[in-house]
Scaffold this active site. Structure first.
Site, mmCIF file in Angstrom:
data_model
loop_
_atom_site.group_PDB
_atom_site.id
_atom_site.type_symbol
_atom_site.label_atom_id
_atom_site.label_comp_id
_atom_site.label_asym_id
_atom_site.label_seq_id
_atom_site.Cartn_x
_atom_site.Cartn_y
_atom_site.Cartn_z
ATOM 1 N N TRP A 178 -1.479 -1.051 -0.728
ATOM 2 C CA TRP A 178 -2.035 -2.063 0.180
ATOM 3 C C TRP A 178 -2.945 -1.436 1.219
ATOM 4 O O TRP A 178 -4.015 -1.971 1.528
ATOM 5 C CB TRP A 178 -0.908 -2.871 0.840
ATOM 6 C CG TRP A 178 -0.485 -3.973 -0.075
ATOM 7 C CD1 TRP A 178 0.391 -3.879 -1.114
ATOM 8 C CD2 TRP A 178 -0.999 -5.306 -0.097
ATOM 9 N NE1 TRP A 178 0.468 -5.077 -1.777
ATOM 10 C CE2 TRP A 178 -0.365 -5.981 -1.173
ATOM 11 C CE3 TRP A 178 -1.914 -6.015 0.680
ATOM 12 C CZ2 TRP A 178 -0.645 -7.313 -1.489
ATOM 13 C CZ3 TRP A 178 -2.174 -7.345 0.371
ATOM 14 C CH2 TRP A 178 -1.547 -7.976 -0.696
ATOM 15 N N TRP A 221 -7.260 -11.133 12.020
ATOM 16 C CA TRP A 221 -6.310 -11.654 11.020
ATOM 17 C C TRP A 221 -6.198 -13.170 11.135
ATOM 18 O O TRP A 221 -6.302 -13.727 12.243
ATOM 19 C CB TRP A 221 -4.934 -10.983 11.198
ATOM 20 C CG TRP A 221 -5.029 -9.501 11.080
ATOM 21 C CD1 TRP A 221 -4.976 -8.582 12.096
ATOM 22 C CD2 TRP A 221 -5.269 -8.757 9.878
ATOM 23 N NE1 TRP A 221 -5.146 -7.306 11.596
ATOM 24 C CE2 TRP A 221 -5.325 -7.373 10.245
ATOM 25 C CE3 TRP A 221 -5.442 -9.084 8.541
ATOM 26 C CZ2 TRP A 221 -5.546 -6.348 9.309
ATOM 27 C CZ3 TRP A 221 -5.656 -8.067 7.613
ATOM 28 C CH2 TRP A 221 -5.706 -6.721 8.007
ATOM 29 N N TRP A 255 -1.593 -8.474 6.433
ATOM 30 C CA TRP A 255 -1.307 -7.694 5.222
ATOM 31 C C TRP A 255 0.182 -7.424 5.072
ATOM 32 O O TRP A 255 0.702 -7.335 3.957
ATOM 33 C CB TRP A 255 -2.123 -6.394 5.204
ATOM 34 C CG TRP A 255 -1.719 -5.404 6.268
ATOM 35 C CD1 TRP A 255 -2.283 -5.265 7.499
ATOM 36 C CD2 TRP A 255 -0.662 -4.441 6.195
ATOM 37 N NE1 TRP A 255 -1.638 -4.290 8.215
ATOM 38 C CE2 TRP A 255 -0.642 -3.755 7.429
ATOM 39 C CE3 TRP A 255 0.265 -4.083 5.231
ATOM 40 C CZ2 TRP A 255 0.270 -2.739 7.712
ATOM 41 C CZ3 TRP A 255 1.180 -3.066 5.513
ATOM 42 C CH2 TRP A 255 1.165 -2.413 6.748
ATOM 43 N N TRP A 264 -0.383 10.600 -7.590
ATOM 44 C CA TRP A 264 -0.568 9.508 -6.619
ATOM 45 C C TRP A 264 0.791 8.992 -6.141
ATOM 46 O O TRP A 264 0.973 8.632 -4.988
ATOM 47 C CB TRP A 264 -1.352 8.342 -7.241
ATOM 48 C CG TRP A 264 -2.830 8.419 -6.998
ATOM 49 C CD1 TRP A 264 -3.771 8.826 -7.892
ATOM 50 C CD2 TRP A 264 -3.536 8.076 -5.784
ATOM 51 N NE1 TRP A 264 -5.019 8.752 -7.308
ATOM 52 C CE2 TRP A 264 -4.901 8.296 -6.023
ATOM 53 C CE3 TRP A 264 -3.143 7.601 -4.532
ATOM 54 C CZ2 TRP A 264 -5.887 8.062 -5.052
ATOM 55 C CZ3 TRP A 264 -4.117 7.377 -3.561
ATOM 56 C CH2 TRP A 264 -5.466 7.609 -3.827
ATOM 57 N N ASN A 304 -2.783 -1.933 -12.446
ATOM 58 C CA ASN A 304 -3.250 -1.338 -11.190
ATOM 59 C C ASN A 304 -4.547 -2.013 -10.733
ATOM 60 O O ASN A 304 -4.732 -2.297 -9.551
ATOM 61 C CB ASN A 304 -3.464 0.168 -11.381
ATOM 62 C CG ASN A 304 -3.818 0.846 -10.084
ATOM 63 O OD1 ASN A 304 -3.071 0.799 -9.116
ATOM 64 N ND2 ASN A 304 -4.991 1.460 -10.034
ATOM 65 N N GLU A 317 -1.889 10.363 -11.985
ATOM 66 C CA GLU A 317 -1.342 9.121 -11.417
ATOM 67 C C GLU A 317 0.070 9.375 -10.872
ATOM 68 O O GLU A 317 0.468 8.804 -9.855
ATOM 69 C CB GLU A 317 -1.308 7.997 -12.454
ATOM 70 C CG GLU A 317 -2.684 7.569 -12.958
ATOM 71 C CD GLU A 317 -3.641 7.220 -11.840
ATOM 72 O OE1 GLU A 317 -3.243 6.558 -10.876
ATOM 73 O OE2 GLU A 317 -4.818 7.641 -11.925
HETATM 74 C C1 LIG Z 1 -1.764 -3.026 -3.998
HETATM 75 C C2 LIG Z 1 -0.984 -2.079 -4.876
HETATM 76 C C3 LIG Z 1 0.407 -2.128 -4.875
HETATM 77 C C4 LIG Z 1 1.157 -1.253 -5.688
HETATM 78 N N1 LIG Z 1 2.532 -1.315 -5.656
HETATM 79 C C5 LIG Z 1 3.264 -0.464 -6.396
HETATM 80 C C6 LIG Z 1 4.688 -0.496 -6.355
HETATM 81 O O1 LIG Z 1 5.294 -1.264 -5.598
HETATM 82 N N2 LIG Z 1 5.365 0.351 -7.163
HETATM 83 C C7 LIG Z 1 4.728 1.235 -7.998
HETATM 84 O O2 LIG Z 1 5.391 1.980 -8.732
HETATM 85 N N3 LIG Z 1 3.377 1.316 -8.019
HETATM 86 C C8 LIG Z 1 2.627 0.499 -7.256
HETATM 87 N N4 LIG Z 1 1.268 0.564 -7.309
HETATM 88 C C9 LIG Z 1 0.630 1.619 -8.087
HETATM 89 C C10 LIG Z 1 0.242 1.264 -9.539
HETATM 90 O O3 LIG Z 1 -0.505 0.087 -9.577
HETATM 91 C C11 LIG Z 1 1.454 1.126 -10.453
HETATM 92 O O4 LIG Z 1 2.293 2.244 -10.325
HETATM 93 C C12 LIG Z 1 1.022 1.023 -11.902
HETATM 94 O O5 LIG Z 1 0.146 -0.053 -12.083
HETATM 95 C C13 LIG Z 1 2.257 0.842 -12.773
HETATM 96 O O6 LIG Z 1 1.890 0.698 -14.115
HETATM 97 P P1 LIG Z 1 2.171 1.837 -15.165
HETATM 98 O O7 LIG Z 1 3.567 2.316 -15.074
HETATM 99 O O8 LIG Z 1 1.708 1.312 -16.475
HETATM 100 O O9 LIG Z 1 1.210 2.971 -14.652
HETATM 101 P P2 LIG Z 1 0.473 4.154 -15.419
HETATM 102 O O10 LIG Z 1 -0.985 3.897 -15.303
HETATM 103 O O11 LIG Z 1 1.023 4.389 -16.747
HETATM 104 O O12 LIG Z 1 0.789 5.400 -14.461
HETATM 105 C C14 LIG Z 1 1.958 6.203 -14.610
HETATM 106 C C15 LIG Z 1 2.780 6.210 -13.350
HETATM 107 O O13 LIG Z 1 2.037 6.787 -12.270
HETATM 108 C C16 LIG Z 1 2.392 6.141 -11.050
HETATM 109 N N5 LIG Z 1 1.194 5.519 -10.502
HETATM 110 C C17 LIG Z 1 0.121 5.040 -11.183
HETATM 111 N N6 LIG Z 1 -0.833 4.609 -10.352
HETATM 112 C C18 LIG Z 1 -0.353 4.797 -9.110
HETATM 113 C C19 LIG Z 1 -0.873 4.539 -7.812
HETATM 114 N N7 LIG Z 1 -2.086 4.019 -7.612
HETATM 115 N N8 LIG Z 1 -0.098 4.837 -6.733
HETATM 116 C C20 LIG Z 1 1.130 5.368 -6.884
HETATM 117 N N9 LIG Z 1 1.672 5.650 -8.101
HETATM 118 C C21 LIG Z 1 0.927 5.363 -9.191
HETATM 119 C C22 LIG Z 1 3.443 5.098 -11.382
HETATM 120 O O14 LIG Z 1 4.708 5.654 -11.175
HETATM 121 C C23 LIG Z 1 3.169 4.832 -12.864
HETATM 122 O O15 LIG Z 1 4.294 4.359 -13.564
HETATM 123 C C24 LIG Z 1 0.476 -0.306 -6.493
HETATM 124 C C25 LIG Z 1 -0.923 -0.249 -6.480
HETATM 125 C C26 LIG Z 1 -1.640 -1.134 -5.693
HETATM 126 C C27 LIG Z 1 -3.141 -1.060 -5.713
#
Ligand SMILES: Cc1cc2nc3c(=O)[nH]c(=O)nc-3n(C[C@H](O)[C@H](O)[C@H](O)COP(=O)(O)OP(=O)(O)OC[C@H]3O[C@@H](n4cnc5c(N)ncnc54)[C@H](O)[C@@H]3O)c2cc1C
Length: 448
Positions: free
Chosen positions: A362, A286, A339, A258, A321, A255
């Protein structure tokens, strides 16, 4: 004396700018409160930022150091500070958004030969992971294979002490504004973040691969708001997780990959700020319906899973997420709301709001061309709730009117069947069109 200019690295541990500056002699820390960023963000995010700046200042002070704070445009503030304090060199961790690159280029040009840029915002910085034949990746899996194979950076400890610096008598250290947040903020500062990391590694990491997808966001780290401001080093977090090991650790570090992929996409394709990643999707029909937008934003669509997500986000600044994917997909594919407007409003509600990750999320969830997500996958919003909130406790908490049941609890703001058919018909036509932009990029990458 040298200056460490902190931006998205509000930490002393694993900070390559600080590490390098300390090799050269005494350092002063500096945070510039840049109106171009701060006037463009929400009160909750500003409050979170200010409080973490205050925690960084305390971290400096505890080690005998000083963190200065100034308001203004960085390309005006930095030369003033360099002149007033006789600073030799400035050190900063490199940032990559389009505005950050514009800002840093301007600062570099007003202080030629004086600014040293170091890596540290990501595990592998945008631009570092390229295809074997050159050029950036647009699909996650091959990017991640190369990312995992790349040599991981060397980590740096937080310095136990900072060498004393002497400032001119009466020199103003600068005030950190106070701003009220409309949501409770998590514990601030790097000690809190490092502590939260260890608790997560001990309690949740081993089962992360099984629990991460819940709508309630209980099996995850909730460290994103620390990563976004660089209060916690992602490089250190990945290292610690891999030391713990197991399937959960591999999934969690993936993650973080990602996160790096998101930074890389925006770095190579800044146009994704406003345009669909695959420009063919700009042509979706849209529907800038203000009432529907407001129902979505305030959790009043009548669709329990969508409303629970948006209400939780408004009330806490955090959303799982899975929840983020659900509301983004609803807004883009079903409601066909512009969007860009939704992404912006959503980011303002997130404490972890980050341009690169939010845009990637997004574009990915909305099927706008990032990664290999197929356009025809449209969530069934009842099944999403049943699968990812079995028992309905999370739904009941955020939408008590639903009684925890995933079916609509009042007249829906959108007829979902009709919306799905409308989207699939339009998207099917668009998908048949040739992707000229991708072809021209491929041709350019291949040309000698
Ligand atoms: C529509 C949408 C918008 C999002 N907007 C943001 C945002 O503005 N800022 C943000 O940090 N994340 C964003 N994410 C990614 C992700 O949802 C969050 O990082 C995550 O839910 C944060 O929770 P956590 O720290 O418990 O993640 P964990 O599941 O514990 O993951 C650990 C770390 O990995 C990174 N990570 C995890 N999933 C993703 C992902 N899909 N994409 C990129 N990095 C990821 C984050 O830094 C996160 O803290 C978005 C995802 C979606 C689908």
């Amino acid at each position: 004396m040298n200056l460490v200019w902190h931006r998205a690295d509000l930490r002393l541990h694993d900070n390559p700018a600080l590490g390098q500056a300390l090799k050269e002699g005494p350092v002063l820390g500096l945070v510039v409160l840049d109106p171009n960023i701060l006037q463009n963000t929400s009160p909750r995010r500003r409050a979170w930022f200010y409080q973490n700046v205050a925690a960084l200042r305390e971290g400096y002070a505890r080690r005998g150091g000083v963190l200065l704070v100034r308001q203004g445009l960085p390309w005006e503030v930095l030369p003033q500070m360099v002149g007033a304090l006789g600073v030799k060199q400035v050190y900063a961790v490199r940032n990559f958004t389009p505005y950050a690159r514009f800002r840093d280029q301007k600062v570099g040009s007003v202080l030629p030969g004086r600014v040293n840029w170091l890596d540290g915002q990501y595990i592998h910085e945008p631009g570092a992971i390229l295809k074997p034949e050159g050029g950036p990746y647009t699909v996650f899996t091959p990017f991640s294979k190369r990312w995992w194979a790349a040599r991981k950076p060397v980590l740096l400890e937080a310095p136990p002490h900072l060498p004393a610096v002497s400032l001119p008598p009466g020199f103003d250290l600068g005030v950190i504004p106070e701003e009220a947040s409309d949501v409770p903020l998590p514990p601030v500062g790097e000690e809190a973040a490092l502590g939260a990391l260890e608790v997560f590694l001990r309690d949740k990491l081993p089962r992360y691969h099984q629990t991460r997808d819940g709508l309630a966001g209980e099996g995850v780290s909730r460290l994103s708001y620390y990563f976004t401001l660089g209060v916690l080093s992602p490089r250190l977090a990945a290292r610690r997780a891999l030391q713990v090991g197991g399937e959960g650790a591999l999934k969690w570090v993936n993650e973080l990959c990602w996160r790096d992929f998101s930074g890389d996409l925006l770095y190579h394709r800044p146009e994704m700020l406003t345009q669909a990643f695959d420009p063919r999707w700009n042509d979706l029909p849209w529907n800038d319906d203000g009432e529907l937008f407001s129902a979505w934003l305030h959790g009043q669509t009548g669709i329990p899973v969508v409303d629970a997500c948006m209400r939780e986000l408004r009330a806490t600044g955090f959303l799982s997420n899975r929840g983020r994917m659900v509301v983004a997909q609803f807004a883009v594919k079903l409601a066909l709301l512009p969007w860009q407007k939704c992404e912006r409003a959503f980011r303002d509600l997130l404490l972890d709001g980050d341009n690169a990750s939010n845009l990637q999320g997004w574009h990915w969830a909305g099927g706008l061309g990032v990664d290999a997500a197929p356009y025809f996958r449209v969530f069934n919003l009842v099944t999403q709730a049943e699968t990812h909130d079995p028992g309905g406790a999370w739904l009941r908490r955020w939408v008590p009117e639903s009684g925890g049941r995933p079916e609509p609890y009042k007249a829906q703001a959108l007829d979902l069947d009709l919306a799905r058919r409308r989207y699939l018909a339009a998207a099917g036509q668009i998908a048949k069109k040739p992707d000229w932009a991708a072809r021209s990029r491929e041709a350019k990458a291949k040309s000698p």
